[in-house]
Enzyme design. Structure first.
Site, PDB file in Angstrom:
ATOM      1  N   GLY A   1       2.802   2.139   5.233  1.00  0.00           N
ATOM      2  CA  GLY A   1       3.974   1.303   5.516  1.00  0.00           C
ATOM      3  C   GLY A   1       4.735   1.777   6.739  1.00  0.00           C
TER       4      GLY A   1
ATOM      5  N   GLU B   1       5.700  -3.477   0.630  1.00  0.00           N
ATOM      6  CA  GLU B   1       5.645  -3.156  -0.807  1.00  0.00           C
ATOM      7  C   GLU B   1       4.863  -1.859  -0.924  1.00  0.00           C
ATOM      8  OE1 GLU B   1       7.134  -4.500  -3.167  1.00  0.00           O
ATOM      9  OE2 GLU B   1       7.530  -6.575  -2.646  1.00  0.00           O
TER      10      GLU B   1
ATOM     11  N   GLY C   1       0.826  -1.205   0.000  1.00  0.00           N
ATOM     12  CA  GLY C   1       0.000   0.000   0.000  1.00  0.00           C
ATOM     13  C   GLY C   1       0.855   1.247   0.000  1.00  0.00           C
ATOM     14  N   SER C   2       0.308   2.314   0.546  1.00  0.00           N
ATOM     15  CA  SER C   2       0.985   3.616   0.490  1.00  0.00           C
ATOM     16  C   SER C   2       2.170   3.671   1.459  1.00  0.00           C
ATOM     17  CB  SER C   2      -0.011   4.711   0.844  1.00  0.00           C
ATOM     18  OG  SER C   2      -0.543   4.444   2.122  1.00  0.00           O
TER      19      SER C   2
ATOM     20  N   CYS D   1       1.442   0.670  -8.833  1.00  0.00           N
ATOM     21  CA  CYS D   1       2.610   1.111  -8.056  1.00  0.00           C
ATOM     22  C   CYS D   1       3.773   1.391  -8.997  1.00  0.00           C
ATOM     23  CB  CYS D   1       2.982   0.058  -7.023  1.00  0.00           C
ATOM     24  SG  CYS D   1       3.094  -1.587  -7.715  1.00  0.00           S
TER      25      CYS D   1
END
Ligand code: NAD
Length: 517
Positions: free
Chosen positions: A252, A269, A247-248, A303
């Protein structure tokens, strides 16, 4: 059912996936299911309400944990190739259901039907990879310094793996993680994005059927639903040794701290800010195709989407003009209709962020050369369709330094040597994907050298998006450093153990230390 849903066979797809009747927050086929407040899933394609899904309460979560913990005891003891057989069957089911699942991905997330099918294909590919891997969980042997001793290392199952995933790859990222984790003897608890809950339930139904057919407990694959509060149940739970979170960057940072606070492992990730360097030796036609697909594919919500194009001044105007011409040909609309190139953004909040980014780039001194804007009228009723935009900008603009999850491409000019372009390319906090377009071997090799791209992914003469599952996938710096999918990414899902065996009647100590009694 909306007109679009009927015309494109969504109902048939939902029936095939066993998620056709999701208006009261319940689902079929799940042995444990959430009982909390309801989240509603709206399609960005036409704004229709697709499903109401109940979120997971703390009490539900404890039941899920109990199921997962019990399932782990037997699953980890099953020989890895036998676990591989279950993943093989899962892959077969995905082959059968590729079209309906691809359609649901497209309808709930808004990516094109082709990309929806591609996402399911990635799931199938990782299953195939995992089946082969089930016979290759290799350790090493090494020579002991002590006579009559043998040393080796082996990998054991870790336990319960928590998977938190983003909306933009609502099914593939789960499969990347879970197929490998299962092969490694782990069981998984998955919290999909609250923006795509129906995809999560559809996947759970598929694997639940495989497990049932093999008389295996559904606790091997668990689903929990809800927003960050449900995710936090896992990040703070020391019964979960590994949390894989996609995610963002802001998410994270929170997840990494919560997991580290209990000394757990996290696999992160996170967001990217991906660039293509276009050198004087680039093939312009290939560059334009690669850049346009990278920037507008999935409406700029990958992404790995191309956000920055770093073009040498000698070919800057040629590339710019070719891009403007190409953007005029883009067809924006219903992603289930294969004539369209660009579908909607995920929701109205994403549209607000897109509009703000366009305002900001102009405020900072940039110039819009393809203006963008929100589309209105017939076919655009969801309010989520936007025009892909191009802005001339500078790398040090605040807005350029951040990932905006929308189809906005920044053109950045460089002069002089490739080193200057690489300085621009690496001059952001993120480090996911990068590419160079050049027919010059020296430039290509320099870009891939240690002085070149600092990203987890560096490509030559292809764009920044569209990775294959065979390679390890992930990025450096604020992208989080995690690696998923192929290569040796499986190792994070296991615990490593070093073993020393003494087959003599002596007990020599390492480093020659004397300890005589
Ligand atoms: P997001 O960060 O808003 O949400 C991702 C997931 O994290 C959701 O399931 C959400 O509920 C959960 N979450 C959020 N805060 C949490 C917390 N404090 N604790 C536990 N869980 C929490 O991201 P999004 O908008 O769904 O996805 C877009 C972002 O994901 C982009 O930045 C994109 O680049 C990134 N992404 C990265 C990769 C990669 O492989 N690097 C892949 C896909 C998406």
């Amino acid at each position: 059912m909306s007109k679009i849903a009927t015309a494109f066979g969504i109902n048939k797809a939902l029936i095939a996936l066993g998620v056709q009747d999701m208006n009261n927050g319940t689902s079929t086929g799940l042995s444990f299911f959430s009982s909390g407040e309801i989240i509603e899933s709206y399609s960005p394609v036409d704004g229709a309400l697709i499903a109401k899904v109940k979120t997971t309460t703390k009490a539900d979560y404890e039941k899920v944990m109990a199921s997962a913990s019990a399932a782990f005891i037997s699953w980890q003891k099953k020989p890895a190739p036998q676990r591989g057989e279950i993943i093989r069957q899962f892959g077969e089911k995905l082959r059968e259901l590729k079209e309906p699942l691809g359609k649901l991905v497209s309808y709930e997330m808004g990516k094109s039907y082709q990309e929806g099918l591609g996402e399911v294909q990635e799931m199938i590919d990782i299953c195939d990879f995992a089946v082969g891997l089930s016979r290759q969980l290799h350790g090493l042997t090494m020579h002991s310094e002590r006579p009559g001793h043998r040393m080796y290392e082996q990998y054991h199952s870790l336990g319960i793996v928590g998977i938190i995933s983003a909306f933009n790859f609502p099914v593939a990222v789960w499969a990347w993680n879970t197929a490998l984790a299962w092969i490694c003897g782990d069981v998984c608890i998955w919290k999909p994005s609250e923006k795509t809950p129906l995809c999560g339930i559809a996947c759970q139904n598929i694997i639940a059927e495989v497990l049932q057919e093999n008389n295996l407990p559904e606790g091997i694959s668990c689903l929990i639903n809800g927003d960050y509060r449900v995710g936090e149940m896992m990040t703070r739970d020391n019964r979960i040794p590994l949390v894989s979170a996609t995610g963002s960057i802001s998410m994270g940072k929170v997840v990494a701290q919560a997991v580290a606070a209990r000394l757990g492992k996290s696999l992160l990730e996170l967001g990217g800010n991906n660039a293509i360097i276009v050198t004087p030796d680039a093939d312009i036609k290939m560059t334009v195709i690669g850049a346009v697909f990278g920037a507008v594919g999935t409406a700029g919500q990958r992404c790995t989407s191309t956000r920055r194009l770093i073009i040498h001044e000698s070919i800057y105007d040629t590339v710019k003009d070719a891009l403007v011409t190409a953007y005029k040909q883009l067809r924006i609309g219903n992603p289930l209709d294969e004539n369209n190139h660009v579908g909607p953004l995920i929701d109205p909040d994403a549209v607000v962020l897109y509009k703000k980014a366009l305002e900001k780039v102009v405020m900072e001194g940039g110039q819009l050369i393809v203006e963008g804007g929100v589309l209105k009228g017939e076919g655009y009723e969801s309010g989520c369709y936007v025009r892909p935009a191009i802005a001339e900008a500078k790398n040090n603009f605040e807005i350029v330094q951040h990932e905006t999850f929308a189809p906005i491409l920044y053109l950045l000019k460089y002069s002089g040597t490739l080193e200057n372009a690489i300085t621009i390319q690496n001059g952001v906090a993120q480090g996911l994907s990068s590419a160079i377009m050049t027919n010059n071997l020296r430039e290509a090799e320099y870009f891939l050298s240690t002085a070149g791209s600092d990203c987890g992914i560096a490509n030559v003469n292809i764009g920044t998006s569209g990775a294959e599952i065979g390679g390890a996938f992930g990025g450096e710096k604020e992208t989080g450093g995690g690696r998923e999918s192929g290569s040796d990414a499986w190792k994070i899902y296991m615990r490593r153990q070093t073993n020393t065996i003494n087959y003599t009647s002596e007990l020599p100590l390492a480093q020659g230390i004397k300890f005589d009694l």
